[in-house]
Write an enzyme that holds these catalytic residues in place. Structure first.
Site, PDB file in Angstrom:
ATOM      1  N   GLU A   1      36.497  44.271  55.310  1.00  0.00           N
ATOM      2  CA  GLU A   1      36.827  44.736  53.758  1.00  0.00           C
ATOM      3  C   GLU A   1      38.411  44.834  54.006  1.00  0.00           C
ATOM      4  OE1 GLU A   1      34.586  47.766  52.929  1.00  0.00           O
ATOM      5  OE2 GLU A   1      32.615  47.700  53.351  1.00  0.00           O
TER       6      GLU A   1
ATOM      7  N   PHE B   1      31.425  34.976  55.629  1.00  0.00           N
ATOM      8  CA  PHE B   1      30.899  35.496  56.401  1.00  0.00           C
ATOM      9  C   PHE B   1      30.496  37.271  55.808  1.00  0.00           C
ATOM     10  CE2 PHE B   1      34.987  33.914  57.884  1.00  0.00           C
ATOM     11  CZ  PHE B   1      34.769  33.742  59.390  1.00  0.00           C
TER      12      PHE B   1
HETATM   13  N1  COS Z   1      40.515  48.704  41.220  1.00  0.00           N
HETATM   14  C1  COS Z   1      40.492  47.347  39.764  1.00  0.00           C
HETATM   15  N2  COS Z   1      40.762  47.021  39.093  1.00  0.00           N
HETATM   16  C2  COS Z   1      41.670  46.389  40.812  1.00  0.00           C
HETATM   17  C3  COS Z   1      41.946  47.382  41.232  1.00  0.00           C
HETATM   18  C4  COS Z   1      41.267  48.177  41.908  1.00  0.00           C
HETATM   19  N3  COS Z   1      41.191  48.857  43.006  1.00  0.00           N
HETATM   20  N4  COS Z   1      43.542  45.844  42.478  1.00  0.00           N
HETATM   21  C5  COS Z   1      43.484  45.280  41.714  1.00  0.00           C
HETATM   22  N5  COS Z   1      42.623  45.555  39.993  1.00  0.00           N
HETATM   23  C6  COS Z   1      43.084  44.469  38.391  1.00  0.00           C
HETATM   24  C7  COS Z   1      44.188  44.656  38.541  1.00  0.00           C
HETATM   25  O1  COS Z   1      44.984  45.378  38.096  1.00  0.00           O
HETATM   26  C8  COS Z   1      44.024  43.290  37.856  1.00  0.00           C
HETATM   27  O2  COS Z   1      43.640  43.063  36.605  1.00  0.00           O
HETATM   28  P1  COS Z   1      44.345  42.629  35.008  1.00  0.00           P
HETATM   29  O3  COS Z   1      44.267  41.011  35.363  1.00  0.00           O
HETATM   30  O4  COS Z   1      43.910  43.161  34.194  1.00  0.00           O
HETATM   31  O5  COS Z   1      45.448  42.682  35.153  1.00  0.00           O
HETATM   32  C9  COS Z   1      43.242  42.528  38.841  1.00  0.00           C
HETATM   33  O6  COS Z   1      42.569  43.676  39.561  1.00  0.00           O
HETATM   34  C10 COS Z   1      43.643  41.254  39.993  1.00  0.00           C
HETATM   35  O7  COS Z   1      44.687  42.511  40.879  1.00  0.00           O
HETATM   36  P2  COS Z   1      45.713  42.240  41.627  1.00  0.00           P
HETATM   37  O8  COS Z   1      46.582  40.907  40.395  1.00  0.00           O
HETATM   38  O9  COS Z   1      46.409  42.691  42.128  1.00  0.00           O
HETATM   39  O10 COS Z   1      45.273  40.514  42.698  1.00  0.00           O
HETATM   40  P3  COS Z   1      46.373  39.601  43.633  1.00  0.00           P
HETATM   41  O11 COS Z   1      45.067  38.798  43.350  1.00  0.00           O
HETATM   42  O12 COS Z   1      47.079  39.787  43.981  1.00  0.00           O
HETATM   43  O13 COS Z   1      45.073  41.268  44.837  1.00  0.00           O
HETATM   44  C11 COS Z   1      43.811  42.077  46.626  1.00  0.00           C
HETATM   45  C12 COS Z   1      44.247  41.800  44.976  1.00  0.00           C
HETATM   46  C13 COS Z   1      44.840  41.065  47.379  1.00  0.00           C
HETATM   47  C14 COS Z   1      44.593  43.516  46.975  1.00  0.00           C
HETATM   48  C15 COS Z   1      42.712  42.173  46.313  1.00  0.00           C
HETATM   49  O14 COS Z   1      42.252  40.274  46.060  1.00  0.00           O
HETATM   50  C16 COS Z   1      42.325  41.749  47.667  1.00  0.00           C
HETATM   51  O15 COS Z   1      41.744  43.559  47.848  1.00  0.00           O
HETATM   52  N6  COS Z   1      41.823  41.075  49.138  1.00  0.00           N
HETATM   53  C17 COS Z   1      40.915  41.271  50.238  1.00  0.00           C
HETATM   54  C18 COS Z   1      39.643  41.631  49.549  1.00  0.00           C
HETATM   55  C19 COS Z   1      39.275  41.338  51.200  1.00  0.00           C
HETATM   56  O16 COS Z   1      39.136  43.117  51.134  1.00  0.00           O
HETATM   57  N7  COS Z   1      38.219  41.193  51.749  1.00  0.00           N
HETATM   58  C20 COS Z   1      37.209  41.095  51.941  1.00  0.00           C
HETATM   59  C21 COS Z   1      35.694  41.324  51.695  1.00  0.00           C
HETATM   60  S1  COS Z   1      34.405  42.504  52.367  1.00  0.00           S
HETATM   61  S2  COS Z   1      34.094  41.912  54.200  1.00  0.00           S
END
Ligand code: COS
Length: 389
Positions: A373, A161
């Site tokens: 995204e 994708f």
């Molecule tokens: N900026 C910087 N760091 C971030 C952050 C942000 N916005 N959000 C989370 N983090 C950090 C956290 O602090 C954590 O760091 P530590 O390990 O040092 O504590 C780490 O990243 C992991 O974060 P978290 O535990 O929240 O991760 P999860 O796997 O639970 O969830 C989500 C993350 C679901 C929010 C993320 O995977 C996501 O956005 N998924 C969607 C992906 C997406 O948009 N895909 C489309 C791709 S482009 S078409």
């Protein structure tokens, strides 16, 4: 009744109003005439690429010291909005050029920036490769690996994708460098299309944004120099999420532009179309529908511009409040784009359901903005977490 920034919005400084009028002229004269054909033939919008490259609107966010225009996030969303108003597929050229370079701009070395960014400013395309077949919303569950071998990294795995992936000169690739460390074991790299072991796979057949190729990318013992890593080892997941905090408003802008385009087409139509002896614009039902559409569009615009401006205002990154408004503006704008484009089809009746009018294409293009995204469910999850911290 097209969107009039002079009274539909708090007054933006003159430079943004001039920017809008410049990109609107290019969009209407050079991009709009090809939008229907690009969609019908599922072909890349070459005319849009040329027009955007020649005018420098292809990647306005690239800092001037690396050959770009150094425009701020608000300027970038205005460019994307205006292109999306006429062609959703073409708006992905500036949008994904930003997505594919934002991690580098935020966290990369000056040497790596100097290697990559001038190529994009000069017209090459960038892509962002996070998603895998089994790692979509759970982006941290990726399997693509990078193993250090002397002065090189060797990448193995695949991504899917990937918007504009088959056309990209440079791709930001997230890969696991330490399988024991969870999301702290992911690193980000810049991969060039000519790097050995990099291969473009199949393209998706999609409901909308048919002019923008959505590709699989393969890394088969793909060797890249060690200095292509963005930032430090193990920081790639944070860089990837920080990138999305900056770029979700650009997808909101794409959705907003599509909604505005559908609204403009509907307004034009209802003034011409006569039923029961008068233009359908005379019926209260039409007027109420248009009023609802406009309220939603104007609210989305305020959210997106605010979210974009937050990046310049230094609103905290690293999981801070930048992501709250970024995710919210993207989710809201894409939801209302879906509603507005459906309303536009309804106002055009049977004609709205045909390819003789652009609104069915706009509805199909709008749908993806609720998905990529970060699905709007993930965006709400990101918001929920930040509201409560
Ligand atoms: N900026 C910087 N760091 C971030 C952050 C942000 N916005 N959000 C989370 N983090 C950090 C956290 O602090 C954590 O760091 P530590 O390990 O040092 O504590 C780490 O990243 C992991 O974060 P978290 O535990 O929240 O991760 P999860 O796997 O639970 O969830 C989500 C993350 C679901 C929010 C993320 O995977 C996501 O956005 N998924 C969607 C992906 C997406 O948009 N895909 C489309 C791709 S482009 S078409």
């Amino acid at each position: 009744m097209a969107f009039n920034p002079d009274f539909d919005l708090f007054q933006l400084p003159e430079e943004y109003r001039e920017l809008r009028s410049a990109i609107r002229q290019i969009a209407e004269e050079q991009i709009a005439p090809h939008a229907a054909e690009v969609d019908a033939d599922e072909r890349f919008p070459e005319e849009a690429l040329k027009a955007l490259n020649e005018s420098g609107f292809n990647a306005v966010h690239v800092p001037d010291e690396f050959g770009g225009q150094g425009a701020d996030s608000l300027a970038a969303v205005i460019v994307i909005e205006e292109v999306a108003r006429v062609c959703g597929s073409s708006s992905l050229i500036p949008a994904v050029n930003k997505l594919g370079t934002m991690g580098l701009i935020l966290a990369g070395s000056d040497e790596l920036k100097a290697k990559v960014l001038p190529d994009i400013a000069e017209g090459g395309l960038a892509s962002y490769a996070l998603t895998e077949r089994e790692a979509g919303s759970d982006a941290g569950g990726m399997k693509t690996k990078a193993v250090r071998d002397g002065d090189e990294w060797v990448l193995n795995g695949s991504k899917c994708f990937i918007t504009n992936g088959s056309r990209a000169t440079w791709v930001t690739v997230m890969a696991v460098t330490d399988p024991e460390a969870g999301s702290r074991g992911i690193s980000a790299f810049m991969v060039h299309k000519d790097d050995p072991g990099f291969r473009v796979g199949g393209l998706e057949h999609k409901l909308g944004i048919k002019g923008s190729p959505t590709a699989e990318l393969y890394f088969e013992d793909c060797r890249i120099p060690a200095d292509r890593m963005i930032g430090e080892e193990g920081t790639g997941f944070k860089t990837a999420l920080q990138t999305l905090d900056h770029t979700r408003p650009t997808i909101g802008a794409q959705a907003l532009g599509i909604a505005q385009g559908a609204f403009d087409a509907a307004v034009e139509y209802v003034k011409e179309r006569k039923q029961f002896g008068k233009p359908i614009a005379a019926f209260q039902n039409t007027q109420f529908t248009l009023a609802d559409m406009k309220m939603k569009i104007d609210a989305a615009r305020l959210m997106i511009y605010t979210a974009a401006s937050n990046a310049e205002r230094g609103v905290a990154e690293d999981g801070g409040k930048l992501g709250l408004m970024a995710a919210g503006s993207k989710a809201f704008a894409s939801d209302i784009a879906m509603e507005v484009t459906l309303d536009a089809i309804q106002l055009l009746g049977g004609y709205g359901y045909t390819r003789d009018f652009p609104v069915e294409r706009m509805m199909r293009d709008a749908k993806i903005t609720q998905i990529y995204e970060g699905t709007n469910q993930i965006c709400r999850m990101v918001m929920g977490r930040q509201i409560l911290t």
